[in-house]
Write a protein that holds these residues in place. Structure first.
Motif, PDB file in Angstrom:
ATOM      1  N   TRP A 109       0.858  -1.180   0.000  1.00 18.31           N
ATOM      2  CA  TRP A 109       0.000   0.000   0.000  1.00 18.31           C
ATOM      3  C   TRP A 109       0.896   1.232   0.000  1.00 18.31           C
ATOM      4  O   TRP A 109       2.074   1.162   0.343  1.00 18.31           O
ATOM      5  CB  TRP A 109      -0.972   0.013   1.186  1.00 18.31           C
ATOM      6  N   HIS A 110       0.327   2.365  -0.376  1.00 20.65           N
ATOM      7  CA  HIS A 110       1.062   3.625  -0.354  1.00 20.65           C
ATOM      8  C   HIS A 110       0.079   4.771  -0.207  1.00 20.65           C
ATOM      9  O   HIS A 110      -1.103   4.633  -0.531  1.00 20.65           O
ATOM     10  CB  HIS A 110       1.953   3.809  -1.597  1.00 20.65           C
ATOM     11  N   GLY A 111       0.575   5.883   0.315  1.00 28.63           N
ATOM     12  CA  GLY A 111      -0.280   7.054   0.507  1.00 28.63           C
ATOM     13  C   GLY A 111       0.472   8.170   1.190  1.00 28.63           C
ATOM     14  O   GLY A 111       1.704   8.140   1.280  1.00 28.63           O
ATOM     15  N   ALA A 112      -0.267   9.159   1.667  1.00 26.52           N
ATOM     16  CA  ALA A 112       0.319  10.345   2.284  1.00 26.52           C
ATOM     17  C   ALA A 112       0.604  10.126   3.760  1.00 26.52           C
ATOM     18  O   ALA A 112      -0.053   9.320   4.417  1.00 26.52           O
ATOM     19  CB  ALA A 112      -0.631  11.534   2.123  1.00 26.52           C
ATOM     20  N   GLY A 113       1.554  10.886   4.269  1.00 25.27           N
ATOM     21  CA  GLY A 113       1.775  10.945   5.706  1.00 25.27           C
ATOM     22  C   GLY A 113       0.613  11.700   6.359  1.00 25.27           C
ATOM     23  O   GLY A 113      -0.227  12.287   5.667  1.00 25.27           O
ATOM     24  N   PRO A 114       0.558  11.733   7.673  1.00 28.20           N
ATOM     25  CA  PRO A 114      -0.579  12.338   8.359  1.00 28.20           C
ATOM     26  C   PRO A 114      -0.652  13.866   8.256  1.00 28.20           C
ATOM     27  O   PRO A 114      -1.720  14.438   8.417  1.00 28.20           O
ATOM     28  CB  PRO A 114      -0.394  11.913   9.814  1.00 28.20           C
ATOM     29  N   ASP A 115       0.470  14.512   7.955  1.00 29.42           N
ATOM     30  CA  ASP A 115       0.505  15.976   7.981  1.00 29.42           C
ATOM     31  C   ASP A 115       0.825  16.615   6.639  1.00 29.42           C
ATOM     32  O   ASP A 115       1.043  17.819   6.572  1.00 29.42           O
ATOM     33  CB  ASP A 115       1.565  16.449   8.996  1.00 29.42           C
ATOM     34  N   SER A 116       0.881  15.814   5.585  1.00 35.45           N
ATOM     35  CA  SER A 116       1.328  16.351   4.304  1.00 35.45           C
ATOM     36  C   SER A 116       0.590  15.698   3.148  1.00 35.45           C
ATOM     37  O   SER A 116       0.367  14.484   3.157  1.00 35.45           O
ATOM     38  CB  SER A 116       2.832  16.078   4.148  1.00 35.45           C
ATOM     39  N   GLU A 117       0.237  16.506   2.169  1.00 33.42           N
ATOM     40  CA  GLU A 117      -0.251  15.944   0.914  1.00 33.42           C
ATOM     41  C   GLU A 117       0.922  15.204   0.274  1.00 33.42           C
ATOM     42  O   GLU A 117       2.082  15.575   0.484  1.00 33.42           O
ATOM     43  CB  GLU A 117      -0.722  17.108   0.026  1.00 33.42           C
ATOM     44  N   PHE A 118       0.645  14.161  -0.476  1.00 33.26           N
ATOM     45  CA  PHE A 118       1.697  13.397  -1.151  1.00 33.26           C
ATOM     46  C   PHE A 118       1.305  13.217  -2.610  1.00 33.26           C
ATOM     47  O   PHE A 118       0.172  12.826  -2.910  1.00 33.26           O
ATOM     48  CB  PHE A 118       1.871  12.028  -0.473  1.00 33.26           C
TER      49      PHE A 118
END
Length: 163
Positions: free
Chosen positions: A123-132
């Motif tokens: 899986w992949h995605g954004a961190g909690p505080d930043s758009e990715f």
């Protein structure tokens, strides 16, 4: 006479320096603009949170690869999934996560590249505080992506990371 010229020359020099600094600031601001359009909001159940995709290349009978620009809102992520021919992820902006089943979660930053192995759930995605923002390059030679269960909040927040 000389002192009368000094003040206007100093003012002109200050204005030129100020203009140059403003130009440099504008160039720096442009460095953080999107490379590709954000695209359409993803509305299927294969993602947790808000994500958008702009397909840049759609696979066809000649070139069997697709390339999508994917933007994840903070905290957004894919479900666990696998690709019959693997996938390549290029990190463009922000801070993201990538994790393969049985491995530690990796932190992704601008410029990082991931080669996802064939048929390995990840899986992949954004961190909690930043758009990715990422480019996803996927071969469509052997079939479609296999979508699996959602990544739980506990899995997402796990501190088992590898920088």
């Amino acid at each position: 006479m000389r002192s009368k010229l000094l003040l206007p020359v100093a003012l002109i020099a200050m204005m030129l320096i100020s203009c140059k600094q403003e130009e440099d600031a504008n160039l720096a601001e442009n460095d953080t603009t999107e490379i590709f359009p954000k695209g359409e909001k993803i509305t299927n159940s294969n993602f947790v949170g808000d994500a958008w995709v702009q397909m840049l290349i759609t696979a066809d009978s000649i070139n069997r690869n697709s390339v999508g620009n994917v933007t994840f809102a903070p905290g957004a992520r894919t479900n666990w999934h696998s690709h019959p021919n693997g996938q390549i992820i290029l990190a463009l902006e922000g801070t993201g996560y990538y994790q393969e089943k049985g491995s530690k979660k990796r932190i992704l930053r601008k410029g990082d590249v991931v080669k996802c192995p064939a048929n390995l759930p990840h899986w992949h995605g954004a961190g909690p505080d930043s758009e990715f923002v990422q480019l996803a390059i996927t071969s469509r030679v052997s079939g479609p992506t296999e979508w699996l269960e959602a990544v739980t909040d506990e899995q997402y927040r796990s501190d088992h990371t590898k920088d």
